[in-house]
Design an enzyme around this catalytic site. Sequence first.
Site, PDB file in Angstrom:
ATOM      1  N   THR A 196      38.343  30.555  31.241  1.00 17.31           N
ATOM      2  CA  THR A 196      39.011  30.052  32.448  1.00 17.31           C
ATOM      3  C   THR A 196      38.338  28.745  32.855  1.00 17.31           C
ATOM      4  O   THR A 196      37.144  28.735  33.182  1.00 17.31           O
ATOM      5  CB  THR A 196      38.889  31.095  33.582  1.00 17.31           C
ATOM      6  OG1 THR A 196      39.428  32.329  33.094  1.00 17.31           O
ATOM      7  CG2 THR A 196      39.630  30.649  34.832  1.00 17.31           C
ATOM      8  N   PHE A 208      44.164  36.972  30.183  1.00 13.94           N
ATOM      9  CA  PHE A 208      44.470  37.780  31.371  1.00 13.94           C
ATOM     10  C   PHE A 208      44.008  39.227  31.240  1.00 13.94           C
ATOM     11  O   PHE A 208      44.354  40.065  32.072  1.00 13.94           O
ATOM     12  CB  PHE A 208      45.982  37.757  31.646  1.00 13.94           C
ATOM     13  CG  PHE A 208      46.497  36.374  31.971  1.00 13.94           C
ATOM     14  CD1 PHE A 208      46.391  35.869  33.262  1.00 13.94           C
ATOM     15  CD2 PHE A 208      47.048  35.575  30.985  1.00 13.94           C
ATOM     16  CE1 PHE A 208      46.844  34.587  33.557  1.00 13.94           C
ATOM     17  CE2 PHE A 208      47.498  34.293  31.272  1.00 13.94           C
ATOM     18  CZ  PHE A 208      47.400  33.795  32.571  1.00 13.94           C
ATOM     19  N   PHE A 250      47.538  46.363  43.340  1.00 13.33           N
ATOM     20  CA  PHE A 250      46.635  45.511  44.130  1.00 13.33           C
ATOM     21  C   PHE A 250      46.832  45.664  45.629  1.00 13.33           C
ATOM     22  O   PHE A 250      46.592  44.745  46.396  1.00 13.33           O
ATOM     23  CB  PHE A 250      46.740  44.037  43.692  1.00 13.33           C
ATOM     24  CG  PHE A 250      45.947  43.795  42.444  1.00 13.33           C
ATOM     25  CD1 PHE A 250      46.453  44.176  41.212  1.00 13.33           C
ATOM     26  CD2 PHE A 250      44.676  43.253  42.498  1.00 13.33           C
ATOM     27  CE1 PHE A 250      45.716  44.027  40.050  1.00 13.33           C
ATOM     28  CE2 PHE A 250      43.924  43.094  41.343  1.00 13.33           C
ATOM     29  CZ  PHE A 250      44.452  43.477  40.120  1.00 13.33           C
ATOM     30  N   ALA A 252      43.338  49.429  49.603  1.00 10.36           N
ATOM     31  CA  ALA A 252      42.276  48.938  50.488  1.00 10.36           C
ATOM     32  C   ALA A 252      40.933  49.499  50.024  1.00 10.36           C
ATOM     33  O   ALA A 252      40.873  50.577  49.436  1.00 10.36           O
ATOM     34  CB  ALA A 252      42.562  49.373  51.919  1.00 10.36           C
ATOM     35  N   GLY A 270      35.372  42.339  43.139  1.00 13.09           N
ATOM     36  CA  GLY A 270      34.117  41.812  42.601  1.00 13.09           C
ATOM     37  C   GLY A 270      34.367  41.431  41.159  1.00 13.09           C
ATOM     38  O   GLY A 270      35.503  41.105  40.787  1.00 13.09           O
ATOM     39  N   CYS A 322      35.470  37.612  37.496  1.00  9.49           N
ATOM     40  CA  CYS A 322      36.605  36.683  37.538  1.00  9.49           C
ATOM     41  C   CYS A 322      37.062  36.299  38.945  1.00  9.49           C
ATOM     42  O   CYS A 322      37.022  35.125  39.297  1.00  9.49           O
ATOM     43  CB  CYS A 322      37.779  37.264  36.751  1.00  9.49           C
ATOM     44  SG  CYS A 322      37.431  37.275  34.986  1.00  9.49           S
ATOM     45  N   LYS A 364      34.221  47.898  39.044  1.00  7.50           N
ATOM     46  CA  LYS A 364      35.415  48.747  38.991  1.00  7.50           C
ATOM     47  C   LYS A 364      35.203  49.812  37.929  1.00  7.50           C
ATOM     48  O   LYS A 364      34.235  49.717  37.155  1.00  7.50           O
ATOM     49  CB  LYS A 364      36.664  47.914  38.721  1.00  7.50           C
ATOM     50  CG  LYS A 364      36.737  47.280  37.360  1.00  7.50           C
ATOM     51  CD  LYS A 364      38.112  46.636  37.205  1.00  7.50           C
ATOM     52  CE  LYS A 364      38.292  46.036  35.855  1.00  7.50           C
ATOM     53  NZ  LYS A 364      39.599  45.480  35.643  1.00  7.50           N
TER      54      LYS A 364
HETATM   55  P1  NAD Z   1      30.603  36.573  28.675  1.00  5.16           P
HETATM   56  O1  NAD Z   1      29.538  35.955  29.481  1.00  5.16           O
HETATM   57  O2  NAD Z   1      30.715  38.061  28.573  1.00  5.16           O
HETATM   58  O3  NAD Z   1      30.513  36.011  27.166  1.00  5.16           O
HETATM   59  C1  NAD Z   1      30.339  34.670  26.838  1.00  5.16           C
HETATM   60  C2  NAD Z   1      29.620  34.614  25.484  1.00  5.16           C
HETATM   61  O4  NAD Z   1      29.586  33.251  25.038  1.00  5.16           O
HETATM   62  C3  NAD Z   1      28.165  35.077  25.542  1.00  5.16           C
HETATM   63  O5  NAD Z   1      27.979  36.123  24.596  1.00  5.16           O
HETATM   64  C4  NAD Z   1      27.355  33.826  25.159  1.00  5.16           C
HETATM   65  O6  NAD Z   1      26.196  34.117  24.417  1.00  5.16           O
HETATM   66  C5  NAD Z   1      28.363  33.054  24.325  1.00  5.16           C
HETATM   67  N1  NAD Z   1      28.118  31.620  24.181  1.00  5.16           N
HETATM   68  C6  NAD Z   1      27.764  30.703  25.112  1.00  5.16           C
HETATM   69  N2  NAD Z   1      27.657  29.475  24.560  1.00  5.16           N
HETATM   70  C7  NAD Z   1      27.958  29.616  23.243  1.00  5.16           C
HETATM   71  C8  NAD Z   1      28.034  28.717  22.138  1.00  5.16           C
HETATM   72  N3  NAD Z   1      27.779  27.403  22.285  1.00  5.16           N
HETATM   73  N4  NAD Z   1      28.350  29.214  20.929  1.00  5.16           N
HETATM   74  C9  NAD Z   1      28.595  30.524  20.770  1.00  5.16           C
HETATM   75  N5  NAD Z   1      28.555  31.429  21.777  1.00  5.16           N
HETATM   76  C10 NAD Z   1      28.231  30.972  22.995  1.00  5.16           C
HETATM   77  O7  NAD Z   1      31.966  35.962  29.223  1.00  5.16           O
HETATM   78  P2  NAD Z   1      33.422  36.668  29.340  1.00  5.16           P
HETATM   79  O8  NAD Z   1      33.442  37.659  30.452  1.00  5.16           O
HETATM   80  O9  NAD Z   1      33.874  37.084  27.978  1.00  5.16           O
HETATM   81  O10 NAD Z   1      34.287  35.420  29.833  1.00  5.16           O
HETATM   82  C11 NAD Z   1      34.541  34.308  28.995  1.00  5.16           C
HETATM   83  C12 NAD Z   1      35.567  33.432  29.685  1.00  5.16           C
HETATM   84  O11 NAD Z   1      36.810  34.138  29.821  1.00  5.16           O
HETATM   85  C13 NAD Z   1      35.193  32.993  31.099  1.00  5.16           C
HETATM   86  O12 NAD Z   1      35.670  31.706  31.332  1.00  5.16           O
HETATM   87  C14 NAD Z   1      35.944  33.981  31.973  1.00  5.16           C
HETATM   88  O13 NAD Z   1      36.243  33.460  33.242  1.00  5.16           O
HETATM   89  C15 NAD Z   1      37.212  34.194  31.186  1.00  5.16           C
HETATM   90  N6  NAD Z   1      37.864  35.490  31.427  1.00  5.16           N
HETATM   91  C16 NAD Z   1      37.113  36.622  31.550  1.00  5.16           C
HETATM   92  C17 NAD Z   1      37.734  37.837  31.739  1.00  5.16           C
HETATM   93  C18 NAD Z   1      36.936  39.099  31.910  1.00  5.16           C
HETATM   94  O14 NAD Z   1      37.508  40.104  32.330  1.00  5.16           O
HETATM   95  N7  NAD Z   1      35.640  39.110  31.592  1.00  5.16           N
HETATM   96  C19 NAD Z   1      39.146  37.907  31.803  1.00  5.16           C
HETATM   97  C20 NAD Z   1      39.878  36.744  31.647  1.00  5.16           C
HETATM   98  C21 NAD Z   1      39.223  35.529  31.458  1.00  5.16           C
END
Ligand code: NAD
Length: 433
Positions: free
Chosen positions: A121, A151, A248, A251, A256, A259, A320
Site C-alpha cells: 500500500t 485487499f 463492519f 461496535a 487496529g 493496515c 482481531k
Molecule cells: P510485513 O512487514 O509482514 O512483511 C514485509 C516483508 O518485506 C518483511 O518480511 C521484510 O523482511 C521484507 N523486506 C523488506 N525490505 C525488503 C527487501 N529490500 N527485499 C526483500 N524483502 C524485504 O508486511 P505485510 O503485512 O505483508 O504488508 C506488506 C504491504 O502490504 C504493506 O504495504 C501493507 O500495507 C500492505 N497490505 C497489508 C495487508 C495485511 O493484512 N498485512 C493487507 C493489504 C495490504
Amino acid sequence: MNICVIGTGYVGLVSGVCFSEKGNNVTCVDLDVEKIKKLKNGTATIYEEGLEDLLKKNISEGRLKFTSELSECFNQSDVIFIAVGTPPKENGEADLQYIKGVAVSIGQLISSYKIIVTKSTVPVGTGSLIKQIIAEESSFNNFDVVSNPEFLREGSAIFDTMNMERAIIGTESSKAAEVLRDLHLPFTNNIVITNRETAEMIKYASNAFLATKISFINEIANLCELVGADVTKVAEGMGYDKRIGHSFLQAGIGYGGSCFPKDTSALVNIAEKAGYNFRIVKDVEKVNTDQRYKIIEKLQAAFDNDLSGKNVAVLGLAFKPNTDDMRDAPAVNIIPELIKMGCQVKAYDPVANENAKMVIPHLHTVPTVLEAIDGADALLILTDWQEFKKLDFHSIGKVMNKNVVIDGRNLYSPDDMKKAGFYYSSIGRKTIE
Ligand code: NAD
C-alpha cells in the site's frame, strides 16, 4: 508464468503461495535470512489457516521457491511483485524506505523486459517514483510499473486471495495490463483496469471507508449507552438496508492492525500534501483512539474508580481473531495502562501470546483461559475469538474472585450474563449490575 515476489510477510507470502497453487512458478525473496530458512523447510512464518499445507504442497511440487538473493530469480522472472512493508512514520506519512531499496535493487539487475508490480500500500505517485529510481540506476528502460493493491484480510488471507473480490490493475501499458489480467483471471472476473494513480487511491479510499464505518458505529454505540438503546440491534436494523450492509457495523474497542491505522493516517497525509484538509478521516482516527480506552473507563466504573491491586484476566491480544499479528492491537495500549493503574494482568490469546510479549512490556501470558481467569477480580474481552464466544459463565463464576466481565467485543447476551450472576458491561448496551 515466472513470478518473483519481493517481501515475504503477510501479503508477499500468501500471494506467492496462491500464485504457485494456480500453476505459476514463484520465487519469494526476503532479506530476513531466518525467515527464508524456515520457509524453505515448509514452515509458515505467520499464522494463517491453510497456509502451511499449501506452502508444503507447492514446494514439493516444485513451483514454489525461497531465497534471500533477488539476483537468483530476477532474470528468469516475467513479473516482479513488490510486497515489502510501508510502515507509518511519526507524522503519519508512509515510510517508503523499503520500497525505494527494492527499486534500487531492481535498477541494478534489470536487463530484459519486466513488469514491476506494487502490491504494497503506497501513496499516490509512488509508482512514478519507483519508475524514476529504476531509470536512475539503469540505462535499460524497457519495463512497466503497475499498481496492484492488495485487499486480503489477515485471518482469512488464503481464502480472500483464492476468492478475490476484485483485482485492481493500475497501468497505462496495455501489454502489462494483459499479462496481469491473465494472472488474476483464475482468482476473479472483477478486474478493474485503470491508471496507476487511481489504483493507488482505490486502496486508501477502501480502507478509509471501512475505518469510517467502524468509527461511525462506535459513536452510535456511545450514544446508545446514554439514551438506553442497544447498538447490536441498531446495527442489525441498519444492515438490512442493502445500501448499508451488515459488515463492519460491529461496535467494539475500535480497529487496529497493520493496515487501517496506518492507511488512514497516510491518507490524511497525502491530502495535506495535496493541499486538502481531509476532515472525515481525521475524526475517524480520533474516535478510534478514544474508543480503545472505553474499556478501561468501564472497568474503573465497576470498581468505584480504584483499580489498584485488582487481578485482571485479559482474553485476546491480537488485533482481531485468527491472526497472531499484534501490530497496533488495542491490547498494546490497554494493558500497559491497566498495569500503570496498579492492576495485575494475566493474559491469554490462542495464538498471539509470544508476539504480544515482544510488544507489551512486563506482559504475563498464560496458556489457557482457565489459568487467566483463576482468581481474577475482572475479565476483559479484547478480541472476538470463536473460543471465547463459547465460555460457560456458570463455571467461570466459580473460579473468579469477583464476577465482573467487561466485554470490548459484545460477545455475550446481557440477559444471559444477568442469569449467570455477573456484573456485565459491554459496548453500546445496558450495563448489568
Ligand atoms: P510485513 O512487514 O509482514 O512483511 C514485509 C516483508 O518485506 C518483511 O518480511 C521484510 O523482511 C521484507 N523486506 C523488506 N525490505 C525488503 C527487501 N529490500 N527485499 C526483500 N524483502 C524485504 O508486511 P505485510 O503485512 O505483508 O504488508 C506488506 C504491504 O502490504 C504493506 O504495504 C501493507 O500495507 C500492505 N497490505 C497489508 C495487508 C495485511 O493484512 N498485512 C493487507 C493489504 C495490504
